[in-house]
Design a protein around this motif. Sequence first.
Motif, PDB file in Angstrom:
ATOM      1  N   THR A 490     -21.973  54.750  84.388  1.00  0.00           N
ATOM      2  CA  THR A 490     -22.498  53.573  83.689  1.00  0.00           C
ATOM      3  C   THR A 490     -23.685  53.958  82.814  1.00  0.00           C
ATOM      4  O   THR A 490     -24.530  54.783  83.206  1.00  0.00           O
ATOM      5  CB  THR A 490     -22.949  52.475  84.679  1.00  0.00           C
ATOM      6  OG1 THR A 490     -24.033  52.964  85.470  1.00  0.00           O
ATOM      7  CG2 THR A 490     -21.807  52.049  85.577  1.00  0.00           C
ATOM      8  N   GLY A 503     -26.020  55.416  85.783  1.00  0.00           N
ATOM      9  CA  GLY A 503     -25.584  55.472  87.178  1.00  0.00           C
ATOM     10  C   GLY A 503     -24.444  56.452  87.322  1.00  0.00           C
ATOM     11  O   GLY A 503     -23.584  56.568  86.446  1.00  0.00           O
ATOM     12  N   ILE A 510     -29.223  55.991  90.572  1.00  0.00           N
ATOM     13  CA  ILE A 510     -29.498  55.220  89.362  1.00  0.00           C
ATOM     14  C   ILE A 510     -30.795  55.763  88.774  1.00  0.00           C
ATOM     15  O   ILE A 510     -31.791  55.909  89.490  1.00  0.00           O
ATOM     16  CB  ILE A 510     -29.628  53.717  89.657  1.00  0.00           C
ATOM     17  CG1 ILE A 510     -28.321  53.163  90.206  1.00  0.00           C
ATOM     18  CG2 ILE A 510     -30.055  52.950  88.409  1.00  0.00           C
ATOM     19  CD1 ILE A 510     -28.435  51.733  90.696  1.00  0.00           C
ATOM     20  N   ILE A 535     -22.049  54.714  92.064  1.00  0.00           N
ATOM     21  CA  ILE A 535     -22.090  53.538  91.202  1.00  0.00           C
ATOM     22  C   ILE A 535     -20.748  53.387  90.482  1.00  0.00           C
ATOM     23  O   ILE A 535     -20.198  54.364  89.974  1.00  0.00           O
ATOM     24  CB  ILE A 535     -23.227  53.661  90.161  1.00  0.00           C
ATOM     25  CG1 ILE A 535     -24.564  53.972  90.870  1.00  0.00           C
ATOM     26  CG2 ILE A 535     -23.331  52.399  89.327  1.00  0.00           C
ATOM     27  CD1 ILE A 535     -24.974  52.940  91.884  1.00  0.00           C
ATOM     28  N   LEU A 538     -22.421  48.207  86.530  1.00  0.00           N
ATOM     29  CA  LEU A 538     -23.829  47.817  86.447  1.00  0.00           C
ATOM     30  C   LEU A 538     -23.992  46.871  85.256  1.00  0.00           C
ATOM     31  O   LEU A 538     -23.464  47.129  84.178  1.00  0.00           O
ATOM     32  CB  LEU A 538     -24.715  49.053  86.294  1.00  0.00           C
ATOM     33  CG  LEU A 538     -26.232  48.867  86.410  1.00  0.00           C
ATOM     34  CD1 LEU A 538     -26.868  50.110  87.034  1.00  0.00           C
ATOM     35  CD2 LEU A 538     -26.870  48.585  85.058  1.00  0.00           C
ATOM     36  N   SER A 549     -26.094  46.290  90.485  1.00  0.00           N
ATOM     37  CA  SER A 549     -25.229  47.467  90.581  1.00  0.00           C
ATOM     38  C   SER A 549     -24.210  47.277  91.694  1.00  0.00           C
ATOM     39  O   SER A 549     -24.500  46.716  92.745  1.00  0.00           O
ATOM     40  CB  SER A 549     -26.070  48.727  90.845  1.00  0.00           C
ATOM     41  OG  SER A 549     -26.849  48.570  92.022  1.00  0.00           O
ATOM     42  N   ASP A 551     -20.977  49.291  93.964  1.00  0.00           N
ATOM     43  CA  ASP A 551     -20.691  50.637  94.451  1.00  0.00           C
ATOM     44  C   ASP A 551     -19.381  50.630  95.224  1.00  0.00           C
ATOM     45  O   ASP A 551     -18.891  49.593  95.659  1.00  0.00           O
ATOM     46  CB  ASP A 551     -21.849  51.089  95.359  1.00  0.00           C
ATOM     47  CG  ASP A 551     -21.758  52.563  95.728  1.00  0.00           C
ATOM     48  OD1 ASP A 551     -20.822  53.234  95.273  1.00  0.00           O
ATOM     49  OD2 ASP A 551     -22.617  53.033  96.476  1.00  0.00           O
TER      50      ASP A 551
END
Length: 743
Positions: A490, A503, A510, A535, A538, A549, A551
């Motif tokens: 990201t 990320g 991050i 990640i 986001l 965020s 995951d």
Amino acid sequence: MSQQRNTLCQHHNEEFLAIEKTESDKKEIKLCLRCLANGYKGNVVIIDKQIQNVQNMKTQLIQSRKEQIKINIDQLEDLIKNITTLKQFYDDEINKISKGVEEWIKKFENMRDLFEENINKQEVNDLQEFLNYINQFQSTQIKELSESKIDINKLLQQLKEPDILQACDKILINIQSFPQLFQEVTVEKESEKNKKVKLNIFCKEHQSNRIKFFDLWSEKISSRSLACDQCFDDYPSQNYKSVKFAHKQWNKIVQKQQQSMQNNLLNVKKTVYVMNQDMQQIQNSIKKSYENYFEKYITNYNQYELNVEKMKQEMNLPWELLKEDKLLKIVEDMNKSTNSDDPLLVQYTEQNDLVNQIMKDNFLSLQECTFNQIKKFNPLIQNQIFEQMTTQQKQNQPNNNLIEKIKEVPKNNSLQEEQNIRKITKTNFTYHLIKESSIKEQQQCNAMAFNKDCSIVLVGCNQQIQVFEFKQGMMKQTQILKKHENNVITLNFMKNSNQFISGSEKDGWIIIWSLNSINNQWVLQQKLKKHSVGIICLVLNENEDLFVSGDFDKKIIFWGKKNEWILEQTLDLGQRLYALSINEEQSRQIICSFETEIFILEFQQQKWIIQQKILVQQKAIRVSFISNNLFTVQSFQNDLLDIYEMENQLGYIKTRGIKVMRGQEEECLFFPSQYIKSKNLLVIKNCQYINLIKIKENRELIVENSIQYQTSKLYGSISDDGEYLITWDQVSKEIQIRKLQES
């Protein structure tokens, strides 16, 4: 049905099939099949299934008790035999000890008598000689007594714990009570659950080593996906998980899949029930309509028949009985050219018209009934029916009444828009490739971003972030950032400051980056790590004081900006996440997961809560808010883009879908959808296509164009003003820039 139940559902007075236990008042709500068909939501337990489970448990329990009772009886019989033997053993040993003690006592008494007798016989002339005699005599007796003494300690030790007593103890331990029986079953199941999984597969690279680890996070299967101990040591960067962990995770997936199948089975059952009810309702309506119109027709027909018979009787009267006026009427009729016509022709015509009218009204009534049933379908099915009926109309020219009614299907209450599935229309709206700007890049580029004025472009190439100066579609690399240890997934620029957020997958890091105004270089400002895996998505709010965020660890984390970024809230959704989107008011979020659920979050009382869960047929992979009350969902490998709208009482519901280009390759993650409000443009990837969708003033969505690539391994982003599109694909292995061309 397993057994007769007298209690009925309180809503429909029908036999109940399920119950729901409410948390507030601990009451049981009884539900019939009609309740379930009407979409009843809650913690519902199907009675028949639970009864069957109880019956199975009962059968298993009875069989287990029988087996345990038999084992206990056998053990008790052995115990009785051993106790009898033990009793005899104790009797024998006690007799031995008793006899030995009695003999010893007799010896003591004999010694005492002998001692007294010898003392009395002995004359005391010399005191020293007398004492020597006594000592010698006593020593002789003590020696004789020692030689004949009984080993009491040995006898007591044998008596304390003989072998037969130990055997009795073992039998008593093996005899189980019934409460222990339940516990044993639980322990046995627990032991089976926790037992070590041992695979009979050996490593291809190290052929003598058994497979013990799986690489669960790689997109592509390779020779290292299954690993042994040596592989684990040789490739420490791989995210290996043990066979036991993988087996446990797979069991959870299988359990969810089975639950999903069961839920779908129940949904089909509900659908069949509803369809049966609807068909019965249509049948009853048709029958009632037919009976009403037939009764009306018969009533008129009977009157017409009476008139005909009456006319026949009048016409057959003998002329001798006729009066002057009747004879004049006969003469008049005979002089007419139509004297052979039916004298009740007017009534006949009326009757014929009446029959036709009744038939017409009856069919219109049936059409109305059919139309009312069509309105119960979702808008997408309504439109499919409409299209098919329109086609039939062109071919067969059927009655237009129902077609016109369906055209007048009530529009969405809030938007009043057409519920038609739109087909793709090619226009001059497209993105033209700037070939001279293309840059060869062998590394996979999963994430890209433009800054607010399109002067900088970021490209995440594996673990690196490449920074480019961007001018009029041309790129020039200025910096490479190497702070991530895993692939960058990201990239999000901030618009109110010279900062961006990156990320990475697998490690969950991050990083907040800031631009150093002195040397114009990007530097690491802050590192955040609360995710345990990696990640995947986001988003940043408009005020840029909050970002969210998601995951693979199934958690969504809310980060707030104080002096620095801090964790403010964590939500565990229990499912791996795919995509996020925030609405215009920044008050709601959409989250789509690996499972077939979409979560709607709402900000209430200074925290985010789950406001709604939407079940979908296929897992959603991309979501995007268009407005506060409308969002789109792209499902996995689906050529329909679903549109959801807010209904005040129902929350968000799917109202329609538009057809988009998809292709045949399997879909890949990443490349989030983007809505450019200034151009009313939604850019959304679907397999190897990028679909360009315009949102019209009446909220109608039309696919203006689509860009086809040769692979679904396609990643990219669009600038905030919608002027430039950047992509990387695995076939061309180029970072490509496209510029908007609109006429």
